[in-house]
Scaffold this active site. Structure first.
Site, mmCIF file in Angstrom:
data_model
loop_
_atom_site.group_PDB
_atom_site.id
_atom_site.type_symbol
_atom_site.label_atom_id
_atom_site.label_comp_id
_atom_site.label_asym_id
_atom_site.label_seq_id
_atom_site.Cartn_x
_atom_site.Cartn_y
_atom_site.Cartn_z
ATOM 1 C CE1 TYR A 15 -84.012 68.227 -23.013
ATOM 2 C CE2 TYR A 15 -84.502 68.915 -25.252
ATOM 3 C CZ TYR A 15 -83.614 68.808 -24.204
ATOM 4 O OH TYR A 15 -82.338 69.261 -24.344
ATOM 5 N N GLY A 16 -90.059 65.597 -24.514
ATOM 6 C CA GLY A 16 -91.408 65.121 -24.197
ATOM 7 C C GLY A 16 -91.495 63.606 -24.258
ATOM 8 N N GLY A 109 -83.726 67.218 -29.872
ATOM 9 C CA GLY A 109 -83.028 68.501 -29.827
ATOM 10 C C GLY A 109 -81.906 68.547 -28.808
ATOM 11 N N GLY A 114 -77.769 74.129 -27.241
ATOM 12 C CA GLY A 114 -76.743 74.750 -26.424
ATOM 13 C C GLY A 114 -76.816 74.335 -24.962
ATOM 14 C CD GLU A 353 -79.639 82.162 -25.555
ATOM 15 O OE1 GLU A 353 -79.040 81.926 -26.608
ATOM 16 O OE2 GLU A 353 -80.666 81.601 -25.197
ATOM 17 C CG HIS A 438 -85.806 78.454 -29.009
ATOM 18 N ND1 HIS A 438 -85.463 79.565 -28.254
ATOM 19 C CD2 HIS A 438 -84.732 77.628 -28.950
ATOM 20 C CE1 HIS A 438 -84.230 79.418 -27.786
ATOM 21 N NE2 HIS A 438 -83.769 78.263 -28.199
ATOM 22 N N GLY A 466 -93.128 70.101 -27.372
ATOM 23 C CA GLY A 466 -93.187 71.545 -27.556
ATOM 24 C C GLY A 466 -94.419 72.024 -28.313
ATOM 25 C CG ASN A 476 -82.595 79.530 -23.693
ATOM 26 O OD1 ASN A 476 -82.601 80.406 -22.828
ATOM 27 N ND2 ASN A 476 -81.763 79.541 -24.691
HETATM 28 P P1 FAD Z 1 -87.530 67.330 -30.003
HETATM 29 O O1 FAD Z 1 -86.452 67.425 -29.007
HETATM 30 O O2 FAD Z 1 -87.410 68.090 -31.275
HETATM 31 O O3 FAD Z 1 -87.713 65.781 -30.327
HETATM 32 C C1 FAD Z 1 -88.557 65.313 -31.338
HETATM 33 C C2 FAD Z 1 -87.984 64.031 -31.916
HETATM 34 O O4 FAD Z 1 -88.967 63.405 -32.742
HETATM 35 C C3 FAD Z 1 -86.765 64.264 -32.809
HETATM 36 O O5 FAD Z 1 -85.719 63.412 -32.390
HETATM 37 C C4 FAD Z 1 -87.254 63.904 -34.210
HETATM 38 O O6 FAD Z 1 -86.249 63.352 -35.033
HETATM 39 C C5 FAD Z 1 -88.357 62.904 -33.923
HETATM 40 N N1 FAD Z 1 -89.395 62.833 -34.954
HETATM 41 C C6 FAD Z 1 -90.006 63.866 -35.594
HETATM 42 N N2 FAD Z 1 -90.941 63.408 -36.449
HETATM 43 C C7 FAD Z 1 -90.931 62.049 -36.354
HETATM 44 C C8 FAD Z 1 -91.666 61.021 -36.999
HETATM 45 N N3 FAD Z 1 -92.623 61.289 -37.900
HETATM 46 N N4 FAD Z 1 -91.365 59.733 -36.675
HETATM 47 C C9 FAD Z 1 -90.395 59.455 -35.767
HETATM 48 N N5 FAD Z 1 -89.674 60.401 -35.129
HETATM 49 C C10 FAD Z 1 -89.943 61.685 -35.413
HETATM 50 N N6 FAD Z 1 -83.564 74.930 -26.082
HETATM 51 C C11 FAD Z 1 -83.172 75.301 -24.851
HETATM 52 O O7 FAD Z 1 -83.973 75.273 -23.906
HETATM 53 N N7 FAD Z 1 -81.878 75.695 -24.617
HETATM 54 C C12 FAD Z 1 -80.962 75.764 -25.609
HETATM 55 O O8 FAD Z 1 -79.790 76.098 -25.357
HETATM 56 C C13 FAD Z 1 -81.366 75.421 -26.932
HETATM 57 N N8 FAD Z 1 -80.500 75.505 -27.983
HETATM 58 C C14 FAD Z 1 -80.889 75.026 -29.211
HETATM 59 C C15 FAD Z 1 -79.956 74.992 -30.253
HETATM 60 C C16 FAD Z 1 -80.298 74.426 -31.466
HETATM 61 C C17 FAD Z 1 -79.301 74.402 -32.591
HETATM 62 C C18 FAD Z 1 -81.588 73.863 -31.660
HETATM 63 C C19 FAD Z 1 -81.991 73.220 -32.957
HETATM 64 C C20 FAD Z 1 -82.511 73.905 -30.629
HETATM 65 C C21 FAD Z 1 -82.184 74.485 -29.411
HETATM 66 N N9 FAD Z 1 -83.088 74.505 -28.352
HETATM 67 C C22 FAD Z 1 -82.689 74.949 -27.121
HETATM 68 C C23 FAD Z 1 -84.476 74.036 -28.516
HETATM 69 C C24 FAD Z 1 -84.727 72.651 -27.906
HETATM 70 O O9 FAD Z 1 -83.748 71.748 -28.323
HETATM 71 C C25 FAD Z 1 -86.135 72.187 -28.318
HETATM 72 O O10 FAD Z 1 -87.062 73.119 -27.823
HETATM 73 C C26 FAD Z 1 -86.478 70.816 -27.770
HETATM 74 O O11 FAD Z 1 -85.559 69.838 -28.225
HETATM 75 C C27 FAD Z 1 -87.883 70.407 -28.166
HETATM 76 O O12 FAD Z 1 -88.228 69.234 -27.459
HETATM 77 P P2 FAD Z 1 -89.399 68.296 -27.941
HETATM 78 O O13 FAD Z 1 -89.522 67.189 -26.975
HETATM 79 O O14 FAD Z 1 -90.600 69.136 -28.217
HETATM 80 O O15 FAD Z 1 -88.951 67.738 -29.381
#
Ligand code: FAD
Length: 497
Positions: A15-16, A109, A114, A353, A438, A466, A476
């Site tokens: 997302y970020g 993520g 979900g 949930e 999370h 995050g 969530n």
């Molecule tokens: P992420 O989405 O985790 O993205 C980080 C990315 O960076 C990943 O693709 C990773 O592979 C990559 N990365 C990491 N380290 C490196 C590196 N060194 N070099 C290159 N790439 C790298 N949240 C909700 O709000 N609603 C829900 O229903 C929900 N259900 C969930 C169900 C599951 C099974 C899981 C695992 C999570 C769920 N979440 C849910 C949480 C949500 O998905 C996360 O909070 C969110 O994806 C975090 O976003 P982010 O941008 O911080 O990082």
């Protein structure tokens, strides 16, 4: 390409990272995104890109030889199975006291989650991000995030009649019989598509139980929202199966970024060095925290704040199942996308949930993932002996979450004369207190960074995921992660570029 110079490098495509890349590209900046996971754009031998939850295969787990399912047991029997080691989609990352589940691949993520897309109640926002202007968030950035992510609500009339939400209707009835408010939870799933799935007119995804290892059709992951939009700018390049291992100041200005290229069994095939004027850490709470903790401790970025690695929380996640009487059947077919919850946040510190248990058979079980106001916070630290980053979380720190969840489920059990299931997380184990979905924190806003995510000590380095959020969002987290990224990148584009 090794030796390249880029204006902006973004680590991670969740997302970020996706918000940052889109807005920078729209402002005319060329962006290189680096993602350790796969692209997830090519069908496997079965014609599908993603594996089904009920039948995990190589695609399901990140570099494991055995599955690590969140529900490890059923009727007392372990259900994990051997799989080939592969750069699969779900990482069950094990620290000493907690397993942190994360998505791996282009979309982060959003590929595995979900899709529950919840904006926190405004009265709770001050506790979530105390230094962020709530008016701006609720007037501008939450609406922007909800619109871009395609958030929608289940049609309540359809919900009332369809078989695949019988489990959620049982959850609603029992919550209300105990005096708890049941609320519909918004989601990024395409609800019109789900109606067609249930009617049998299109290939099934949620109704076939797809969730943890990706959804083949109906879910609007980032692959259907931010990512096509940022690719359409023509200014963004994404390199999958590339993992950032180091960021350090370059002699001529900017930063040198070291990147390992991986094959699908996780071996490093090449190491590349790229120079970037600016680097956005968007590797997720754990990924960003691990990188920054390591870079500070090993002298690559020694001037990072002492707050790096601190303020990490699990969003109070805890799971539990209840055994219903035979008249409260929850259905053999359960849509994998939850759409309702029990809100006891104000009184008991828990938002539960009503979750599916998509086993394909009638289980008479109700299953819940609770988000609780757990006050415990852990810290990442560099371990020079293992050359790894440790996390100080202890399993016992989930006790406040269990106590808060019990404010809901002890009461429901008393009203219904029912008991907890003890066969889902091991033998004779009631609470799923060993994991989080999370992870939040580790580079907390206005502590490790300034109030917009600029990493203290290094101009041109930013955290935008995050890791900025100090451990809890009351619901969530991904809508809040997206909205905060929208807020921060707008400021950064206006003032830093
Ligand atoms: P992420 O989405 O985790 O993205 C980080 C990315 O960076 C990943 O693709 C990773 O592979 C990559 N990365 C990491 N380290 C490196 C590196 N060194 N070099 C290159 N790439 C790298 N949240 C909700 O709000 N609603 C829900 O229903 C929900 N259900 C969930 C169900 C599951 C099974 C899981 C695992 C999570 C769920 N979440 C849910 C949480 C949500 O998905 C996360 O909070 C969110 O994806 C975090 O976003 P982010 O941008 O911080 O990082």
């Amino acid at each position: 390409q090794s030796g390249t110079h880029v204006p902006v490098l973004v680590i991670g495509t969740g997302y970020g990272g996706s918000v940052a890349a889109l807005r920078l590209a729209q402002a005319g900046v060329d962006v290189q995104m680096v993602e350790m996971g796969m692209a997830w754009d090519t069908p496997g031998a079965d014609g599908k890109i993603f594996a089904n939850t009920t039948n995990p295969d190589a695609r399901s787990y990140w570099l494991r030889t055995k599955t690590k399912q969140p529900l490890s047991n059923f009727l007392g029997f372990p259900i994990d199975r051997d799989i080939p080691r592969y750069t699969g989609i779900l990482d069950a990352e094990e620290f000493a006291g907690i397993i942190v589940y994360q998505g791996r691949g282009v979309g982060g993520g959003s590929l595995v989650n979900g899709g529950m897309a919840v904006t926190p109640k405004r009265e709770n926002f001050g506790a979530i991000l105390p230094t962020v202007n709530a008016d701006e968030m609720y007037n501008t950035y939450y609406p922007r995030a909800n619109a871009e992510l395609g958030v929608g609500l289940v049609d309540p009339a359809w919900f009332d009649t369809v078989d695949c939400y019988q489990y959620a209707r049982v959850g609603r009835k029992q919550a209300q019989r105990s005096g708890f408010p049941f609320v519909f939870v918004p989601d990024v799933y395409d609800w019109d598509y789900m109606k067609q799935e249930a009617a049998g007119t299109v290939p099934k995804s949620a109704v076939a139980g797809e969730i943890l290892y990706g959804n083949n059709y109906g879910k609007k992951s980032l692959q259907k929202t931010y990512i096509p939009k940022l690719m359409a700018t023509g200014r963004v390049t994404i390199s999958p199966l590339h993992k950032v291992t180091s960021v350090s100041p370059a002699s001529g200005g900017g930063y040198t970024v070291l990147i390992d290229q991986l094959n699908t069994t996780g071996d490093v095939t090449t190491t590349k060095s790229v120079t970037a004027d600016r680097v956005f850490f968007a590797a997720g709470s754990v990924g960003t925290s691990k990188l920054l903790t390591m870079l500070k401790a090993t002298g690559k970025l020694p001037n990072l704040s002492n707050e790096i690695g601190k303020g990490w929380g699990d969003n109070g996640n805890v799971m539990v199942g209840r055994a219903n009487w035979w008249w409260d059947a929850t259905g053999a077919v359960q849509a994998s996308i939850p759409c309702g919850g029990i809100d006891n946040w104000a009184a008991g510190g828990a938002f539960a949930e009503v979750a599916p248990l998509p086993t394909g058979i009638e289980t008479y079980a109700s299953f819940y993932l609770s988000i609780t106001k757990n006050p415990n916070r852990a810290e990442f630290s560099w371990n020079p002996t293992t050359s790894k980053v440790d996390l100080s979380w202890q399993t016992a720190w989930k006790q406040p979450s269990i106590d808060m969840a019990k404010t809901i489920f002890d009461k429901i059990n008393a009203t219904e004369a029912t008991i907890y299931r003890t066969d889902l997380f091991g033998v004779n184990k009631t609470w799923g207190d060993h994991l989080t979905y999370h992870p939040l924190g580790g580079a907390v806003l206005n502590r490790a960074t300034d109030n917009y995510g600029r990493l203290l000590g290094y101009p041109g380095l930013y955290a935008i995921d995050g890791s900025l959020i100090p451990g809890n969002t009351s619901v969530n987290p991904f809508v809040t992660i997206t909205a905060l990224a929208e807020r921060n990148i707008e400021k950064i584009i206006a003032t830093d570029l």
